[in-house]
Design a protein around this motif. Structure first.
Motif, PDB file in Angstrom:
ATOM      1  N   GLU A  56      -2.004  11.251   4.614  1.00  0.00           N
ATOM      2  CA  GLU A  56      -2.044  12.565   5.007  1.00  0.00           C
ATOM      3  C   GLU A  56      -3.141  12.080   6.571  1.00  0.00           C
ATOM      4  N   THR A  57      -3.899  10.997   5.938  1.00  0.00           N
ATOM      5  CA  THR A  57      -5.236  11.113   7.099  1.00  0.00           C
ATOM      6  C   THR A  57      -4.688   9.795   7.474  1.00  0.00           C
ATOM      7  N   LYS A  58      -5.051   8.991   8.568  1.00  0.00           N
ATOM      8  CA  LYS A  58      -5.288   7.999   9.130  1.00  0.00           C
ATOM      9  C   LYS A  58      -5.559   7.411  10.265  1.00  0.00           C
ATOM     10  N   PHE A  59      -6.113   5.786   9.961  1.00  0.00           N
ATOM     11  CA  PHE A  59      -6.777   5.426  11.214  1.00  0.00           C
ATOM     12  C   PHE A  59      -6.799   3.895  11.482  1.00  0.00           C
ATOM     13  N   ILE A  60      -7.895   3.411  12.256  1.00  0.00           N
ATOM     14  CA  ILE A  60      -7.384   1.688  12.194  1.00  0.00           C
ATOM     15  C   ILE A  60      -8.606   1.712  11.869  1.00  0.00           C
ATOM     16  N   LEU A  61      -8.669   0.447  11.501  1.00  0.00           N
ATOM     17  CA  LEU A  61      -9.695  -0.327  10.880  1.00  0.00           C
ATOM     18  C   LEU A  61      -9.508  -2.092  12.291  1.00  0.00           C
ATOM     19  N   PRO A  62     -10.727  -2.821  12.484  1.00  0.00           N
ATOM     20  CA  PRO A  62     -10.328  -3.809  12.316  1.00  0.00           C
ATOM     21  C   PRO A  62     -10.204  -4.856  11.681  1.00  0.00           C
ATOM     22  N   SER A  95       0.817  -1.360  -0.204  1.00  0.00           N
ATOM     23  CA  SER A  95       0.058   0.196   0.047  1.00  0.00           C
ATOM     24  C   SER A  95       0.562   1.212  -0.193  1.00  0.00           C
ATOM     25  N   SER A  96       2.667   1.437   0.733  1.00  0.00           N
ATOM     26  CA  SER A  96       2.969   2.075   0.488  1.00  0.00           C
ATOM     27  C   SER A  96       3.286   2.983  -1.015  1.00  0.00           C
ATOM     28  N   ASN A  97       3.388   1.585  -1.479  1.00  0.00           N
ATOM     29  CA  ASN A  97       3.596   1.846  -2.512  1.00  0.00           C
ATOM     30  C   ASN A  97       2.805   2.596  -3.553  1.00  0.00           C
ATOM     31  N   VAL A  98       2.028   1.984  -3.592  1.00  0.00           N
ATOM     32  CA  VAL A  98       1.232   2.707  -4.140  1.00  0.00           C
ATOM     33  C   VAL A  98       0.211   4.238  -3.639  1.00  0.00           C
ATOM     34  N   ILE A  99       0.523   4.731  -2.853  1.00  0.00           N
ATOM     35  CA  ILE A  99       0.463   5.710  -2.061  1.00  0.00           C
ATOM     36  C   ILE A  99       1.407   6.285  -2.985  1.00  0.00           C
ATOM     37  N   ASP A 100       2.736   5.695  -3.038  1.00  0.00           N
ATOM     38  CA  ASP A 100       3.959   6.220  -3.685  1.00  0.00           C
ATOM     39  C   ASP A 100       3.536   6.931  -5.077  1.00  0.00           C
ATOM     40  N   SER A 101       2.900   6.182  -5.665  1.00  0.00           N
ATOM     41  CA  SER A 101       2.703   5.991  -7.163  1.00  0.00           C
ATOM     42  C   SER A 101       1.614   7.235  -7.365  1.00  0.00           C
ATOM     43  N   LEU A 102       0.811   7.251  -6.397  1.00  0.00           N
ATOM     44  CA  LEU A 102      -0.542   8.233  -6.785  1.00  0.00           C
ATOM     45  C   LEU A 102      -0.017   9.759  -6.534  1.00  0.00           C
ATOM     46  N   ASN A 103       1.165   9.793  -5.629  1.00  0.00           N
ATOM     47  CA  ASN A 103       1.988  11.189  -5.005  1.00  0.00           C
ATOM     48  C   ASN A 103       1.988  11.572  -6.354  1.00  0.00           C
ATOM     49  N   LEU A 104       2.738  10.698  -7.156  1.00  0.00           N
ATOM     50  CA  LEU A 104       3.841  11.013  -8.872  1.00  0.00           C
ATOM     51  C   LEU A 104       2.240  11.642  -9.602  1.00  0.00           C
ATOM     52  N   ALA A 105       1.079  11.362  -9.919  1.00  0.00           N
ATOM     53  CA  ALA A 105       0.105  11.578 -10.142  1.00  0.00           C
ATOM     54  C   ALA A 105      -0.563  13.310 -10.330  1.00  0.00           C
ATOM     55  N   PRO A 106      -0.041  13.558 -11.693  1.00  0.00           N
ATOM     56  CA  PRO A 106      -0.923  14.875 -12.281  1.00  0.00           C
ATOM     57  C   PRO A 106      -1.518  15.699 -10.777  1.00  0.00           C
ATOM     58  N   ILE A 145      -4.859  -2.125  10.076  1.00  0.00           N
ATOM     59  CA  ILE A 145      -5.558  -2.800  11.227  1.00  0.00           C
ATOM     60  C   ILE A 145      -4.204  -2.454  12.595  1.00  0.00           C
ATOM     61  N   SER A 146      -3.148  -2.713  11.993  1.00  0.00           N
ATOM     62  CA  SER A 146      -2.494  -2.747  13.206  1.00  0.00           C
ATOM     63  C   SER A 146      -1.258  -1.073  13.515  1.00  0.00           C
ATOM     64  N   PRO A 147      -2.094  -0.383  14.373  1.00  0.00           N
ATOM     65  CA  PRO A 147      -1.166   0.766  14.698  1.00  0.00           C
ATOM     66  C   PRO A 147      -0.599   1.325  15.310  1.00  0.00           C
ATOM     67  N   LYS A 148       0.877   0.009  15.312  1.00  0.00           N
ATOM     68  CA  LYS A 148       2.171   0.216  15.613  1.00  0.00           C
ATOM     69  C   LYS A 148       2.591   0.291  13.701  1.00  0.00           C
ATOM     70  N   ARG A 149       2.281  -0.420  12.457  1.00  0.00           N
ATOM     71  CA  ARG A 149       2.981   0.025  11.095  1.00  0.00           C
ATOM     72  C   ARG A 149       2.104   1.297  10.803  1.00  0.00           C
ATOM     73  N   LEU A 150       1.394   1.444  10.810  1.00  0.00           N
ATOM     74  CA  LEU A 150       0.188   2.949  10.578  1.00  0.00           C
ATOM     75  C   LEU A 150       1.578   3.717  10.961  1.00  0.00           C
ATOM     76  N   HIS A 151       2.154   4.038  11.745  1.00  0.00           N
ATOM     77  CA  HIS A 151       3.177   5.066  11.657  1.00  0.00           C
ATOM     78  C   HIS A 151       4.293   5.226  10.009  1.00  0.00           C
ATOM     79  N   LEU A 152       4.448   4.481  10.045  1.00  0.00           N
ATOM     80  CA  LEU A 152       4.824   4.706   8.584  1.00  0.00           C
ATOM     81  C   LEU A 152       3.947   4.628   7.104  1.00  0.00           C
ATOM     82  N   SER A 153       2.882   4.607   7.501  1.00  0.00           N
ATOM     83  CA  SER A 153       1.977   5.104   5.805  1.00  0.00           C
ATOM     84  C   SER A 153       2.557   7.029   6.158  1.00  0.00           C
ATOM     85  N   GLN A 154       2.843   6.849   4.770  1.00  0.00           N
ATOM     86  CA  GLN A 154       2.753   8.524   4.238  1.00  0.00           C
ATOM     87  C   GLN A 154       1.224   8.828   4.155  1.00  0.00           C
TER      88      GLN A 154
END
Length: 363
Positions: free
Chosen positions: A53-59, A21-32, A42-51
């Motif tokens: 803009e808005t982040k939240f937890i799902l079960p 998903s991080s690499n999908v986000i990287d791709s979208l940030n390259l969009a025009p 689902i992981s509150p720890k790994r979500l800290h690494l996400s780029q």
């Protein structure tokens, strides 16, 4: 040209704490266009690494409250497009797409079902004549021993793997029936898998390809093949490989592209969405399809995006109902290299640049 400050769309990406998903986000940030990216995990720890803009937890999507929580977030955050990346969420969201308050760009549920079980997938390919490794399923431990023994009469090694899951889950090359039995018994004792959760197939020792593609209403919009050359921590696995490359390169091999497209059309006569095909060659050098990941991107989707073929951006446009122009198959020049390593990022390198370093005598 600078991007507009007005967001083109709000997109929610699940599994946002993971590398795919991080690499999908990287791709979208390259969009025009500017895209407002929202990430859930689902992981509150790994979500800290996400780029995102808005982040939240799902079960987990197996939780009975998942759909309600997902739709609540979609409504509050005004999500236009939902892109699930982890396989379990792709399946769940596909099955419940009519109940979700955002646009999705997914294959049919039947295509997701056929791609999701590797044994069923292998049978489907065989029925339409798509080249695949000779495979068998198992029903019991006795079945594992006998069917592995029969396959080993024709092949030096057999590939044992779980029928469902990504990342070469529970996979091992074996050279005796006893090894196959011991491997599956370990997974049965420690991880509660049954023999019927596994399959065996001929081990393919040749080149390995990955074909990522976008289809819209039965038409190929864009596809691109790459060859995996080195694997992240492959030296730590019994097979010497993993499912994600440390080094890959673009290729232009029409037979690989043709084989991948035939496999996709075998599970969906009118493909729509993202289809990623894994292919390996055997001793005969014939490309054989090992699996399809339907509905989500390969981990290294940003490889092609950095090279100029941004399929996550195309996927977002298609999800919003835009009719895409066909680009074709493997339009990128061959021998563009994508080099990556944990904690070191990634880099696009041309073949001319690949080994352009001075020797010790030249520095």
């Amino acid at each position: 040209m600078p991007k507009s400050q007005q967001p083109y769309a709000n997109i929610l990406i699940t599994g946002a704490g993971g590398s795919a998903s991080s690499n999908v986000i990287d791709s979208l940030n390259l969009a025009p266009e500017k895209i407002n990216i929202i990430g859930a995990d689902i992981s509150p720890k790994r979500l800290h690494l996400s780029q995102a803009e808005t982040k939240f937890i799902l079960p987990p999507c197996t939780d009975s409250t998942y759909l309600n929580q997902l739709n609540t977030a979609i409504d509050r955050l005004k999500v236009d497009v939902l892109h699930p990346q982890p396989d379990p969420e792709v399946t769940f969201i596909g099955e419940n797409r009519e109940k979700i308050g955002a646009n999705v760009f997914l294959p049919t549920n039947e295509a997701l079902r056929l791609a999701g079980d590797k044994a069923i997938f292998a049978d489907t390919m065989a029925k339409v004549g798509v080249a695949t490794p000779l495979s068998t399923d198992f029903s019991s431990i006795d079945d594992v021993f006998e069917k592995t023994r029969l396959l080993l009469e024709s092949y030096e090694k057999i590939w044992i793997r779980a029928r469902q899951g990504a990342g070469s889950r529970a996979s091992l090359p074996v050279s005796t029936p006893e090894q196959a039995v011991a491997w599956i018994l370990w997974w049965s004792d420690e991880r509660d898998l049954e023999p019927s959760d596994f399959m065996g197939s001929e081990f393919l020792p040749g080149r390995e390809y990955a074909y990522q593609s976008i289809w819209q209403n039965g038409k190929l919009i864009a596809g691109q093949a790459r060859e995996r050359l080195e694997y992240l921590y492959g030296f730590l696995s019994p097979s010497g490989q993993s499912s994600t490359p440390a080094t890959a390169r673009t290729v232009n091999e029409p037979l690989v592209d043709q084989t991948a497209q035939m496999a996709i059309k075998a599970i969906d006569h009118s493909p729509n969405g993202v289809y990623c095909v894994d292919i390996k060659t055997g001793f005969d050098s014939i490309p054989k399809v090992t699996e399809i990941n339907a509905g989500r991107f390969f981990t290294t989707s940003n490889f092609f995006a950095h090279a100029g073929l941004n399929m996550p951006w195309m996927s977002l446009q298609a999800a919003l109902g835009e009719e895409l122009s066909a680009i074709g198959s493997s339009p990128l020049e061959p021998n563009l290299y994508w080099i990556r390593m944990v904690d070191m990022g990634y880099k696009l390198v041309t073949s001319e640049e690949l080994e352009r370093w001075p020797s010790a005598e030249e520095v």
